[in-house]
Design a protein around this motif. Sequence first.
Motif, PDB file in Angstrom:
ATOM      1  N   GLU A  37       5.188  21.870 -13.578  1.00 40.84           N
ATOM      2  CA  GLU A  37       4.079  22.608 -12.966  1.00 40.84           C
ATOM      3  C   GLU A  37       4.012  22.303 -11.478  1.00 40.84           C
ATOM      4  N   PRO A  38       3.544  23.188 -10.629  1.00 42.59           N
ATOM      5  CA  PRO A  38       3.063  24.541 -10.848  1.00 42.59           C
ATOM      6  C   PRO A  38       4.207  25.527 -11.119  1.00 42.59           C
ATOM      7  N   ARG A  42       8.366  25.800 -10.238  1.00 49.33           N
ATOM      8  CA  ARG A  42       9.366  25.841 -11.311  1.00 49.33           C
ATOM      9  C   ARG A  42      10.314  27.024 -11.115  1.00 49.33           C
ATOM     10  N   MET A  43       9.754  28.178 -10.761  1.00 51.68           N
ATOM     11  CA  MET A  43      10.567  29.373 -10.533  1.00 51.68           C
ATOM     12  C   MET A  43      11.536  29.171  -9.368  1.00 51.68           C
ATOM     13  N   LYS A  44      11.039  28.501  -8.320  1.00 49.86           N
ATOM     14  CA  LYS A  44      11.873  28.211  -7.145  1.00 49.86           C
ATOM     15  C   LYS A  44      13.047  27.309  -7.538  1.00 49.86           C
ATOM     16  N   ILE A  45      12.780  26.307  -8.360  1.00 48.45           N
ATOM     17  CA  ILE A  45      13.819  25.354  -8.784  1.00 48.45           C
ATOM     18  C   ILE A  45      14.830  26.034  -9.710  1.00 48.45           C
ATOM     19  N   GLY A  68       8.131  12.226  -1.772  1.00 43.51           N
ATOM     20  CA  GLY A  68       7.769  12.615  -0.411  1.00 43.51           C
ATOM     21  C   GLY A  68       7.410  14.085  -0.313  1.00 43.51           C
ATOM     22  N   GLY A  69       6.739  14.457   0.778  1.00 47.70           N
ATOM     23  CA  GLY A  69       6.431  15.858   1.033  1.00 47.70           C
ATOM     24  C   GLY A  69       5.391  16.426   0.097  1.00 47.70           C
ATOM     25  N   GLY A  70       5.318  17.749   0.089  1.00 46.41           N
ATOM     26  CA  GLY A  70       4.365  18.453  -0.768  1.00 46.41           C
ATOM     27  C   GLY A  70       5.065  19.084  -1.962  1.00 46.41           C
ATOM     28  N   ILE A  71       4.333  19.903  -2.674  1.00 44.53           N
ATOM     29  CA  ILE A  71       4.844  20.507  -3.901  1.00 44.53           C
ATOM     30  C   ILE A  71       6.036  21.420  -3.604  1.00 44.53           C
ATOM     31  N   ALA A  75      10.046  21.083  -4.368  1.00 46.97           N
ATOM     32  CA  ALA A  75      10.713  22.122  -5.156  1.00 46.97           C
ATOM     33  C   ALA A  75      11.980  22.605  -4.440  1.00 46.97           C
ATOM     34  N   GLU A  76      11.901  22.788  -3.129  1.00 45.04           N
ATOM     35  CA  GLU A  76      13.069  23.264  -2.387  1.00 45.04           C
ATOM     36  C   GLU A  76      14.141  22.193  -2.277  1.00 45.04           C
TER      37      GLU A  76
END
Length: 132
Positions: A37-38, A42-45, A68-71, A75-76
């Motif tokens: 989640e979110p 997940r779609m990006k991954i 580290g970093g944000g969500i 993901a990226e």
Amino acid sequence: MKVVVVSGKRKTAIARATAYEGNGKILINGIPLEIYEPRIARMKIMEPVIVAGNGVASKLDIYMKVKGGGIMGQAEAARIVISKILAEFGGEEVRRKLLEYDRRMLIEDPRRTEPKKYGGYSARRKKQKSYR
């Protein structure tokens, strides 16, 4: 048995992964990708798995730690790592598919935040002065 160790970065997020020949498991910080989640992250991954075709990904187990970093940064970073692994196992054809779809899947984005300087509030903004 082939083992691949890869890392990827995006902004301040760092993802490190180990891939083995297996039966298609992808774990991110111990959480399976199917319930990560979110949903938008997940779609990006999952993009590189979809673009490369499920044939390559279904033969691999990927264990990943992201910090580290944000969500979306995380993901990226995870997306870059999965792409590199699929390109390594899938060969030149998969690498070409990923590059044609989105170059940022295999090549990291070099942009980072600029450090704050003295005499101001942020990296570029300076304190106002008035001459009367």
